[in-house]
Design a protein around this motif. Structure first.
Motif, PDB file in Angstrom:
ATOM      1  N   TYR A  27       5.390  -9.024   2.487  1.00 58.45           N
ATOM      2  CA  TYR A  27       4.099  -8.364   2.627  1.00 58.45           C
ATOM      3  C   TYR A  27       3.041  -9.207   1.929  1.00 58.45           C
ATOM      4  N   ASP A  28       1.838  -9.169   2.458  1.00 55.67           N
ATOM      5  CA  ASP A  28       0.744  -9.905   1.822  1.00 55.67           C
ATOM      6  C   ASP A  28       0.302  -9.237   0.528  1.00 55.67           C
ATOM      7  N   PHE A  29       0.179  -7.912   0.564  1.00 49.09           N
ATOM      8  CA  PHE A  29      -0.195  -7.139  -0.614  1.00 49.09           C
ATOM      9  C   PHE A  29       0.753  -5.953  -0.751  1.00 49.09           C
ATOM     10  N   VAL A  30       0.979  -5.527  -1.977  1.00 43.05           N
ATOM     11  CA  VAL A  30       1.740  -4.312  -2.244  1.00 43.05           C
ATOM     12  C   VAL A  30       0.879  -3.390  -3.102  1.00 43.05           C
ATOM     13  N   VAL A  31       0.803  -2.131  -2.684  1.00 49.20           N
ATOM     14  CA  VAL A  31       0.075  -1.115  -3.436  1.00 49.20           C
ATOM     15  C   VAL A  31       1.095  -0.192  -4.083  1.00 49.20           C
ATOM     16  N   ALA A  32       0.957   0.030  -5.386  1.00 50.65           N
ATOM     17  CA  ALA A  32       1.879   0.904  -6.112  1.00 50.65           C
ATOM     18  C   ALA A  32       1.134   1.592  -7.242  1.00 50.65           C
ATOM     19  N   LYS A  33       1.241   2.905  -7.311  1.00 47.63           N
ATOM     20  CA  LYS A  33       0.548   3.656  -8.352  1.00 47.63           C
ATOM     21  C   LYS A  33       1.055   3.305  -9.751  1.00 47.63           C
ATOM     22  N   ALA A  45      -6.797  -2.878  -2.134  1.00 42.69           N
ATOM     23  CA  ALA A  45      -6.067  -3.767  -1.216  1.00 42.69           C
ATOM     24  C   ALA A  45      -6.891  -4.058   0.029  1.00 42.69           C
ATOM     25  N   ILE A  46      -7.552  -3.015   0.564  1.00 42.05           N
ATOM     26  CA  ILE A  46      -8.414  -3.225   1.729  1.00 42.05           C
ATOM     27  C   ILE A  46      -9.524  -4.216   1.396  1.00 42.05           C
ATOM     28  N   ASN A  47     -10.137  -4.042   0.253  1.00 44.42           N
ATOM     29  CA  ASN A  47     -11.241  -4.917  -0.146  1.00 44.42           C
ATOM     30  C   ASN A  47     -10.795  -6.366  -0.308  1.00 44.42           C
ATOM     31  N   ALA A  48      -9.521  -6.568  -0.636  1.00 43.88           N
ATOM     32  CA  ALA A  48      -9.006  -7.923  -0.842  1.00 43.88           C
ATOM     33  C   ALA A  48      -8.714  -8.656   0.462  1.00 43.88           C
ATOM     34  N   VAL A  49      -8.685  -7.924   1.586  1.00 39.68           N
ATOM     35  CA  VAL A  49      -8.463  -8.578   2.885  1.00 39.68           C
ATOM     36  C   VAL A  49      -9.692  -9.419   3.220  1.00 39.68           C
ATOM     37  N   PRO A  50      -9.534 -10.708   3.491  1.00 44.30           N
ATOM     38  CA  PRO A  50     -10.705 -11.539   3.812  1.00 44.30           C
ATOM     39  C   PRO A  50     -11.433 -11.027   5.054  1.00 44.30           C
ATOM     40  N   ASP A  51     -12.753 -11.001   4.983  1.00 38.23           N
ATOM     41  CA  ASP A  51     -13.552 -10.609   6.138  1.00 38.23           C
ATOM     42  C   ASP A  51     -13.327 -11.593   7.289  1.00 38.23           C
ATOM     43  N   MET A  52     -13.238 -11.034   8.495  1.00 35.20           N
ATOM     44  CA  MET A  52     -13.103 -11.816   9.724  1.00 35.20           C
ATOM     45  C   MET A  52     -11.831 -12.667   9.755  1.00 35.20           C
ATOM     46  N   THR A  57      -2.878  -9.077   8.199  1.00 37.29           N
ATOM     47  CA  THR A  57      -2.653  -8.843   6.776  1.00 37.29           C
ATOM     48  C   THR A  57      -1.778  -7.605   6.647  1.00 37.29           C
ATOM     49  N   VAL A  58      -0.582  -7.773   6.097  1.00 38.21           N
ATOM     50  CA  VAL A  58       0.374  -6.683   5.977  1.00 38.21           C
ATOM     51  C   VAL A  58       0.333  -6.123   4.560  1.00 38.21           C
ATOM     52  N   ILE A  59       0.098  -4.823   4.466  1.00 40.62           N
ATOM     53  CA  ILE A  59      -0.019  -4.153   3.173  1.00 40.62           C
ATOM     54  C   ILE A  59       1.078  -3.098   3.078  1.00 40.62           C
ATOM     55  N   PHE A  60       1.970  -3.263   2.110  1.00 45.16           N
ATOM     56  CA  PHE A  60       3.036  -2.298   1.876  1.00 45.16           C
ATOM     57  C   PHE A  60       2.565  -1.297   0.823  1.00 45.16           C
ATOM     58  N   VAL A  79      -5.352  -5.427  10.205  1.00 45.45           N
ATOM     59  CA  VAL A  79      -4.752  -4.900   8.982  1.00 45.45           C
ATOM     60  C   VAL A  79      -3.590  -3.990   9.363  1.00 45.45           C
ATOM     61  N   HIS A  80      -2.473  -4.166   8.685  1.00 49.57           N
ATOM     62  CA  HIS A  80      -1.241  -3.453   9.013  1.00 49.57           C
ATOM     63  C   HIS A  80      -0.734  -2.742   7.760  1.00 49.57           C
ATOM     64  N   PHE A  81      -0.774  -1.413   7.763  1.00 49.95           N
ATOM     65  CA  PHE A  81      -0.247  -0.596   6.674  1.00 49.95           C
ATOM     66  C   PHE A  81       1.211  -0.239   6.976  1.00 49.95           C
ATOM     67  N   ILE A  82       2.088  -0.411   5.989  1.00 47.58           N
ATOM     68  CA  ILE A  82       3.461   0.052   6.098  1.00 47.58           C
ATOM     69  C   ILE A  82       3.769   0.894   4.873  1.00 47.58           C
ATOM     70  N   GLY A  83       4.097   2.160   5.086  1.00 50.64           N
ATOM     71  CA  GLY A  83       4.446   3.035   3.974  1.00 50.64           C
ATOM     72  C   GLY A  83       5.921   2.965   3.658  1.00 50.64           C
ATOM     73  N   GLU A  84       6.251   3.293   2.427  1.00 55.40           N
ATOM     74  CA  GLU A  84       7.656   3.331   2.039  1.00 55.40           C
ATOM     75  C   GLU A  84       8.381   4.451   2.770  1.00 55.40           C
ATOM     76  N   SER A  85       7.681   5.556   3.007  1.00 55.42           N
ATOM     77  CA  SER A  85       8.242   6.686   3.745  1.00 55.42           C
ATOM     78  C   SER A  85       7.099   7.563   4.208  1.00 55.42           C
ATOM     79  N   LYS A  86       7.187   8.066   5.440  1.00 58.62           N
ATOM     80  CA  LYS A  86       6.102   8.899   5.946  1.00 58.62           C
ATOM     81  C   LYS A  86       5.982  10.209   5.170  1.00 58.62           C
ATOM     82  N   ASP A  87       7.064  10.657   4.541  1.00 56.74           N
ATOM     83  CA  ASP A  87       7.035  11.904   3.786  1.00 56.74           C
ATOM     84  C   ASP A  87       6.592  11.707   2.340  1.00 56.74           C
ATOM     85  N   SER A  88       6.677  10.484   1.842  1.00 54.07           N
ATOM     86  CA  SER A  88       6.373  10.262   0.426  1.00 54.07           C
ATOM     87  C   SER A  88       5.208   9.306   0.189  1.00 54.07           C
TER      88      SER A  88
END
Length: 320
Positions: A27-33, A45-52, A57-60, A79-88
């Motif tokens: 993944y290009d970026f990982v978001v974790a609380k 993470a969205i803001n870090a995606v280069p404009d144009m 850009t894959v964000i986990f 931009v491609h969001f992938i969640g760890e789980s749709k329920d969590s």
């Protein structure tokens, strides 16, 4: 030499950001609380995606409840969001139409959205999108304006106006998704395909409120979807026309007992009966009986139903 050093710097920068999961997927970026990723919030993470940017850009997004009002700007494409789980992995906010802004004005339906998607070629997998404000009137979970938006194995939670397919020129595709709500909970102007989705009807109301532009051949098309829920019998219409040229079709769907025998409502707009295209084909279940459908809806023939293909509906956008 300077070019060489710049290239090395960019490679090191990308390596610093890139991470991978247990399967080795990168993944290009990982978001974790908990701070174990590159960012703690999704908007960072969205803001870090280069404009144009021309590449994806894959964000986990790791599991957690992310209470953020999100904006994916038009300049943030692919931009491609992938969640760890749709329920969590839950993206949520709690604005609603009658809420006041800093000037004492109601923010309105569009202003209530938890997530605004303006960038083209957005993809989301395994994520819950929610408006948690409850049954307080219009309260949008996601507003989708960008073209070629794709959602797979996602959930959309809310009450009135849950999913706003906003863009007049936007094409959208939903596969194996769960969408719940009450009044007009799938609404807007976009051309959208729903494939093998669960549409959950709460209380009573209308499943769709399309505002399809007059120059579009297709609005909403539901393929092999289950229209279910805990609403009482005969408490739901399949749709009503927000705008005069609304287009909605249910094909090979399972329609629950909450669907009223007449099927469709004209929103007290008799003239819209001449311009809307409300169609059904080969549906089954207790709500699928067509003997009492309104006369201005249409039961497709086999040949007519055959024209409802992804190629005809979505044009040059090839779903992968």
């Amino acid at each position: 030499m300077k070019l060489f050093l710049s290239t090395i710097f960019l490679l090191l920068l990308h390596t610093a950001y890139a991470q991978q999961d247990q399967t080795g997927k990168k993944y290009d970026f990982v978001v974790a609380k908990d701070g174990s990723g590159n960012f703690k919030t999704i908007q960072e993470a969205i803001n870090a995606v280069p404009d144009m940017r021309r590449n994806e850009t894959v964000i986990f997004i790791k599991k957690g409840i992310y209470k953020e009002k999100l904006v994916l700007a038009e300049s943030k494409s692919l931009v491609h969001f992938i969640g760890e789980s749709k329920d969590s992995t839950i993206l949520t906010y709690d604005d609603f139409a009658s809420k006041k802004n800093a000037f004492g004005e109601e923010i309105g339906t569009s202003g209530s959205s938890s997530f605004y998607i303006y960038g083209k070629d957005f993809t989301a997998e395994n994520i819950t999108f929610e408006n948690s404000s409850g049954p307080v009137g219009q309260a949008v979970a996601v507003l989708v304006a960008g073209d070629r938006a794709k959602f797979k194995n996602c959930r959309f939670l809310g009450f009135q106006d849950t999913l706003y397919t906003y863009g007049y020129e936007s094409r959208q595709y939903y596969e194996n998704c769960y969408i719940e709500g009450t009044v007009d909970f799938i609404f807007g102007a976009s051309t959208a395909v729903f494939s093998n989705c669960t549409i959950f009807c709460k209380k009573g109301g209308y499943v769709t409120a399309a505002s399809t532009p007059g120059n579009k051949k297709f609005g909403y098309v539901f393929f092999q979807c289950s229209i279910t829920g805990d609403a009482p019998a005969n408490s739901y219409y399949l749709g009503r026309p927000w705008r005069p040229f609304a287009k909605t079709a249910f094909i090979d769907c399972q329609l629950g007992a909450m669907i009223r025998p007449e099927g469709w409502h004209n929103w007290s707009k008799p003239d819209a009966e001449r311009t809307t295209v409300y169609a059904e084909y080969n549906n089954n279940g207790p709500g699928a009986s067509n003997s009492k459908r309104v006369a201005w809806s249409h039961q497709l023939t086999k040949d007519e139903a055959a024209l409802y293909t992804l190629e005809n509906i979505l044009g040059d956008w090839k779903i992968k």
